[in-house]
Design a protein around this motif. Sequence first.
Motif, PDB file in Angstrom:
ATOM      1  N   ARG A 180       0.909  -1.063  -0.010  1.00 43.46           N
ATOM      2  CA  ARG A 180      -0.037  -0.168   0.030  1.00 43.46           C
ATOM      3  C   ARG A 180       0.778   1.254   0.140  1.00 43.46           C
ATOM      4  O   ARG A 180       0.427   2.251   0.624  1.00 43.46           O
ATOM      5  CB  ARG A 180      -0.817  -0.134   1.118  1.00 43.46           C
ATOM      6  CG  ARG A 180      -1.886  -1.439   1.200  1.00 43.46           C
ATOM      7  CD  ARG A 180      -2.590  -1.576   0.201  1.00 43.46           C
ATOM      8  NE  ARG A 180      -3.580  -0.460  -0.385  1.00 43.46           N
ATOM      9  CZ  ARG A 180      -4.024  -0.252  -1.732  1.00 43.46           C
ATOM     10  NH1 ARG A 180      -3.835  -1.397  -2.513  1.00 43.46           N
ATOM     11  NH2 ARG A 180      -4.837   0.678  -1.750  1.00 43.46           N
ATOM     12  N   GLN A 207      -4.524   0.233 -12.170  1.00 43.67           N
ATOM     13  CA  GLN A 207      -4.954  -0.822 -10.858  1.00 43.67           C
ATOM     14  C   GLN A 207      -5.044   0.647  -9.664  1.00 43.67           C
ATOM     15  O   GLN A 207      -5.839   0.428  -8.911  1.00 43.67           O
ATOM     16  CB  GLN A 207      -4.060  -1.694 -10.499  1.00 43.67           C
ATOM     17  CG  GLN A 207      -4.360  -2.675  -9.155  1.00 43.67           C
ATOM     18  CD  GLN A 207      -5.825  -3.134  -9.102  1.00 43.67           C
ATOM     19  OE1 GLN A 207      -6.085  -4.031  -9.849  1.00 43.67           O
ATOM     20  NE2 GLN A 207      -6.732  -2.524  -8.087  1.00 43.67           N
ATOM     21  N   ASP A 211      -7.976   1.858  -7.340  1.00 47.41           N
ATOM     22  CA  ASP A 211      -7.945   1.839  -6.268  1.00 47.41           C
ATOM     23  C   ASP A 211      -8.131   3.183  -5.592  1.00 47.41           C
ATOM     24  O   ASP A 211      -8.807   3.235  -4.371  1.00 47.41           O
ATOM     25  CB  ASP A 211      -6.542   1.422  -5.435  1.00 47.41           C
ATOM     26  CG  ASP A 211      -6.482  -0.045  -5.671  1.00 47.41           C
ATOM     27  OD1 ASP A 211      -7.447  -0.886  -5.959  1.00 47.41           O
ATOM     28  OD2 ASP A 211      -5.040  -0.486  -5.639  1.00 47.41           O
TER      29      ASP A 211
END
Length: 543
Positions: A180, A207, A211
């Motif tokens: 993260r 991606q 997110d």
Amino acid sequence: MESKTLENLRVLIVDDQRSFQLMFKGILYSMGATNVAFAPTGEQALAKCINMDYDVLFVDYHLGTGKNGKQLLEDLREKKLLKPSSIFMIVTGENTVPMVMSAVELEPDDYLIKPFSQRVLRSRIQKIQHKKVKLNALYQALYDEQGDTIIELCQQEISTEGRYQQFCKRVLAETFIKHRKLDAAQQVLSQNLEQHRSGWALVLQAQIYFDQGEFQRCLELCEEALESNRYFAEAFDLKAKAYMAMAQPDEALQCILNASEIAPHSIKRQYLMMEIARKVHDMPRQVQASKQLYEITRRSLKQDVIHLQNYIRTVIEAAMESEEPQQKNRYQQETMIALQRARLDESMIKDIDFDLFEVLCQARLESLSGQQFQAKRTFATVADLLHGQEHSLADAVLLLNQIGEYEEADSLKQKISKETLDNPVLDAIIQRQTDITVSRKEYFAQYNKEGIRLYKAGLFSEAAKQFEQALELAPMNTGAALNYIQSLLQLLSQPQHFKVGDAFERCRKAFRVVDNMPLPEHHRVRYQELLSRYEKIRTERRR
């Protein structure tokens, strides 16, 4: 030197064709291999790898009825049976897009299509060996899942601008995303994309956009990746998720169909297919995806009876929702075949009471065929076995709602653990049934409540009619049946206002709903009281 590519290395050939084993062994001997072992099945290969570390594995994709090459690779990685320095190559004679892409997605060290020359084989092995040696520390860190070390080693290799910097940039970005550290990942990706619009970087950046909720930007990068590689299944997956997030399920379905056509053997992809197909009410594709999940996992370490149960539950749900009699019958037949087939796979069902699950499924099929009394009787044979059988509580709830035993279904539903409902397929099936039955339960409750009001007012004939309406909606509901019987017995006490023979026949039919059935204590006491009154009135009428 080139002829000794495999000298002093332990080699395992996994192929079910003896003729290929011998031919391939000859090629490997000429390349310096003197320690060559064979395994004709994935299961035997796994057993050998438990007892021995192999340096190079050549694995055929198709290995008969057991594990295939992809599943073997998954199992070896899961069990940490592949050394960081080991080379795993899939070798096959099949070159269809779904098979090739499904294998490549798992990223073996290489992929060879038969026939191939010794020169090609040697070149491929040497290329992998060079990479494994040069990045030995990085492969070890990846094996040990040491995030900080992976980051440090990747940054070192990238700083040298060496041969493997693109590989290291990808690993670095993936590691940042995994932990993260999205800002750090974006910095790596943006620098790379300025130099080269590589597909992996586009999809990783997409991606990150996903997110962050930037779905349109995510779609744009996925499209760009697909323009350069139309077989990029992961880009289609991400597009599907973005369209779902944007409440465009039809577009999402087309994307996931494209991904599945390219590489169908992905567990995550098939789960996404089920989710999207459910959203657009496409039952055939839900059934196909659930079956695919079962088939993908049944010979791997990811084998879990949950996939079998979900497949069977999905087929029954499809039968329930099918308006075409022939299609409904096909789904019912598919359920029976799946149950019979599962009985032959003891390793699959060893951890659950499969007999109980099968009986509950059989009762649901009986209910589907209009055999409501038989369905309830079938349930009665196993009702006492449900205690402590977490895996079948949900199926009992589905059955009880089907036959209209709403109160008992709600009571059992409270006992289902959160862990069981973490199963997304089962949770969706239960939610779908809840949505379908909610209006029926409301009308049932209204008729039942009105019947009780009329009964208390002494209007027994009108009350009986309300309970009849309730039983039309829930023909096996114990509470409504007892209410109906009680109203009829009051009418039988006043024969001048009611056809006696007709009342007795209605009572007899209503008693069938509760006769010899497992009942909660309050229903059991009431049933005994009403049965005694019924027998007493009938005896008096015979005099």
